[in-house]
Motif scaffolding. Sequence first.
Motif, PDB file in Angstrom:
ATOM      1  N   UNK A 136      11.857   6.653  -3.610  1.00 46.10           N
ATOM      2  CA  UNK A 136      11.740   5.411  -2.834  1.00 46.10           C
ATOM      3  C   UNK A 136      12.304   5.563  -1.434  1.00 46.10           C
ATOM      4  N   UNK A 137      13.280   6.424  -1.263  1.00 48.03           N
ATOM      5  CA  UNK A 137      13.870   6.603   0.068  1.00 48.03           C
ATOM      6  C   UNK A 137      12.914   7.325   1.021  1.00 48.03           C
ATOM      7  N   UNK A 138      11.862   7.950   0.504  1.00 48.16           N
ATOM      8  CA  UNK A 138      10.851   8.574   1.368  1.00 48.16           C
ATOM      9  C   UNK A 138      10.146   7.531   2.233  1.00 48.16           C
ATOM     10  N   UNK A 139      10.189   6.278   1.825  1.00 49.25           N
ATOM     11  CA  UNK A 139       9.509   5.216   2.574  1.00 49.25           C
ATOM     12  C   UNK A 139      10.096   5.064   3.976  1.00 49.25           C
ATOM     13  N   UNK A 140      11.379   5.287   4.122  1.00 49.99           N
ATOM     14  CA  UNK A 140      12.001   5.172   5.443  1.00 49.99           C
ATOM     15  C   UNK A 140      11.540   6.312   6.355  1.00 49.99           C
ATOM     16  N   UNK A 141      11.294   7.473   5.787  1.00 48.94           N
ATOM     17  CA  UNK A 141      10.736   8.583   6.561  1.00 48.94           C
ATOM     18  C   UNK A 141       9.300   8.252   6.969  1.00 48.94           C
ATOM     19  N   UNK A 142       8.540   7.656   6.058  1.00 49.84           N
ATOM     20  CA  UNK A 142       7.168   7.246   6.360  1.00 49.84           C
ATOM     21  C   UNK A 142       7.165   6.251   7.522  1.00 49.84           C
ATOM     22  N   UNK A 194       0.834  -1.207   0.000  1.00 49.84           N
ATOM     23  CA  UNK A 194       0.000   0.000   0.000  1.00 49.84           C
ATOM     24  C   UNK A 194       0.866   1.253   0.000  1.00 49.84           C
ATOM     25  N   UNK A 195       1.888   1.269   0.841  1.00 49.06           N
ATOM     26  CA  UNK A 195       2.776   2.438   0.893  1.00 49.06           C
ATOM     27  C   UNK A 195       3.577   2.570  -0.392  1.00 49.06           C
ATOM     28  N   UNK A 196       4.026   1.444  -0.947  1.00 50.57           N
ATOM     29  CA  UNK A 196       4.753   1.484  -2.225  1.00 50.57           C
ATOM     30  C   UNK A 196       3.875   2.088  -3.315  1.00 50.57           C
ATOM     31  N   UNK A 197       2.610   1.698  -3.337  1.00 49.46           N
ATOM     32  CA  UNK A 197       1.687   2.233  -4.336  1.00 49.46           C
ATOM     33  C   UNK A 197       1.484   3.739  -4.145  1.00 49.46           C
ATOM     34  N   UNK A 198       1.324   4.171  -2.897  1.00 50.48           N
ATOM     35  CA  UNK A 198       1.156   5.601  -2.634  1.00 50.48           C
ATOM     36  C   UNK A 198       2.393   6.401  -3.039  1.00 50.48           C
ATOM     37  N   UNK A 199       3.556   5.862  -2.751  1.00 54.26           N
ATOM     38  CA  UNK A 199       4.799   6.537  -3.128  1.00 54.26           C
ATOM     39  C   UNK A 199       4.897   6.653  -4.648  1.00 54.26           C
ATOM     40  N   UNK A 208      14.280   1.066   1.003  1.00 53.21           N
ATOM     41  CA  UNK A 208      14.215   1.588  -0.372  1.00 53.21           C
ATOM     42  C   UNK A 208      14.135   0.472  -1.406  1.00 53.21           C
ATOM     43  N   UNK A 209      14.957  -0.564  -1.262  1.00 52.52           N
ATOM     44  CA  UNK A 209      14.946  -1.683  -2.210  1.00 52.52           C
ATOM     45  C   UNK A 209      13.625  -2.439  -2.170  1.00 52.52           C
ATOM     46  N   UNK A 210      13.084  -2.605  -0.980  1.00 52.05           N
ATOM     47  CA  UNK A 210      11.809  -3.295  -0.824  1.00 52.05           C
ATOM     48  C   UNK A 210      10.696  -2.533  -1.541  1.00 52.05           C
ATOM     49  N   UNK A 211      10.676  -1.223  -1.373  1.00 56.70           N
ATOM     50  CA  UNK A 211       9.655  -0.399  -2.025  1.00 56.70           C
ATOM     51  C   UNK A 211       9.820  -0.458  -3.541  1.00 56.70           C
ATOM     52  N   UNK A 212      11.051  -0.405  -4.022  1.00 58.76           N
ATOM     53  CA  UNK A 212      11.299  -0.490  -5.471  1.00 58.76           C
ATOM     54  C   UNK A 212      10.785  -1.815  -6.033  1.00 58.76           C
ATOM     55  N   UNK A 213      11.015  -2.901  -5.310  1.00 61.93           N
ATOM     56  CA  UNK A 213      10.521  -4.221  -5.745  1.00 61.93           C
ATOM     57  C   UNK A 213       9.000  -4.256  -5.760  1.00 61.93           C
ATOM     58  N   UNK A 214       8.373  -3.677  -4.739  1.00 61.70           N
ATOM     59  CA  UNK A 214       6.899  -3.670  -4.680  1.00 61.70           C
ATOM     60  C   UNK A 214       6.316  -2.864  -5.835  1.00 61.70           C
ATOM     61  N   UNK A 215       6.937  -1.722  -6.136  1.00 61.45           N
ATOM     62  CA  UNK A 215       6.453  -0.906  -7.253  1.00 61.45           C
ATOM     63  C   UNK A 215       6.572  -1.698  -8.553  1.00 61.45           C
ATOM     64  N   UNK A 216       7.681  -2.394  -8.747  1.00 61.65           N
ATOM     65  CA  UNK A 216       7.841  -3.248  -9.932  1.00 61.65           C
ATOM     66  C   UNK A 216       6.760  -4.322  -9.986  1.00 61.65           C
ATOM     67  N   UNK A 217       6.471  -4.949  -8.845  1.00 63.13           N
ATOM     68  CA  UNK A 217       5.409  -5.961  -8.788  1.00 63.13           C
ATOM     69  C   UNK A 217       4.068  -5.372  -9.197  1.00 63.13           C
ATOM     70  N   UNK A 218       3.777  -4.196  -8.663  1.00 60.58           N
ATOM     71  CA  UNK A 218       2.495  -3.535  -8.957  1.00 60.58           C
ATOM     72  C   UNK A 218       2.397  -3.227 -10.449  1.00 60.58           C
ATOM     73  N   UNK A 219       3.470  -2.688 -11.018  1.00 54.05           N
ATOM     74  CA  UNK A 219       3.482  -2.356 -12.447  1.00 54.05           C
ATOM     75  C   UNK A 219       3.304  -3.604 -13.294  1.00 54.05           C
ATOM     76  N   UNK A 220       4.026  -4.694 -12.935  1.00 55.70           N
ATOM     77  CA  UNK A 220       3.899  -5.943 -13.694  1.00 55.70           C
ATOM     78  C   UNK A 220       2.488  -6.498 -13.636  1.00 55.70           C
ATOM     79  N   UNK A 221       1.857  -6.448 -12.460  1.00 57.92           N
ATOM     80  CA  UNK A 221       0.485  -6.940 -12.322  1.00 57.92           C
ATOM     81  C   UNK A 221      -0.500  -6.042 -13.041  1.00 57.92           C
ATOM     82  N   UNK A 222      -0.211  -4.754 -13.081  1.00 53.06           N
ATOM     83  CA  UNK A 222      -1.075  -3.797 -13.758  1.00 53.06           C
ATOM     84  C   UNK A 222      -1.049  -4.030 -15.267  1.00 53.06           C
ATOM     85  N   UNK A 223       0.103  -4.382 -15.799  1.00 52.43           N
ATOM     86  CA  UNK A 223       0.265  -4.583 -17.244  1.00 52.43           C
ATOM     87  C   UNK A 223      -0.261  -5.923 -17.734  1.00 52.43           C
TER      88      UNK A 223
END
Length: 87
Positions: A39-45, A27-32, A71-86
Motif C-alpha cells: 500500500x505504501x507504493x501508492x505514495x511513490x505512484x 483505480x490506483x488502489x485496484x491496480x496496487x 497508505x491508509x486511503x489505499x487500504x480503505x479503497x481496497x477493502x471497499x473494492x473487496x466488499x463490493x466484489x463479494x
Amino acid sequence: MTALGKQESVFKNPKGGGEDPVIVNYVIAELIAKNCKCHSDSEFVKQCLVTTAEIVCPEKVQNFRNISLARNSIAERVDDIVCNFNE
C-alpha cells in the motif's frame, strides 16, 4: 454565496477537484491490489504522477496533487473494492 453556502462547498467539492481524484484513487488502489504491491507504493505512484504532470501539463499539476494516495486511503479503497466484489 452565503456563509453557509461557502462552508457547504468545502465539503461538497474539496479543493475544486470534483470526483476525478476519488475515481483515480480507486483505480490506483485496484491496480496496487491486483499486482500484490505494498500500500505504501501508492505514495511513490503519486510522486511519479505529480512529476510527470509538472513536465507534460504544468497547468494541471494541482489536480494531481489533489489525489489522495496515502497508505491508509489505499487500504480503505481496497477493502471497499473487496466488499463490493463479494456482494
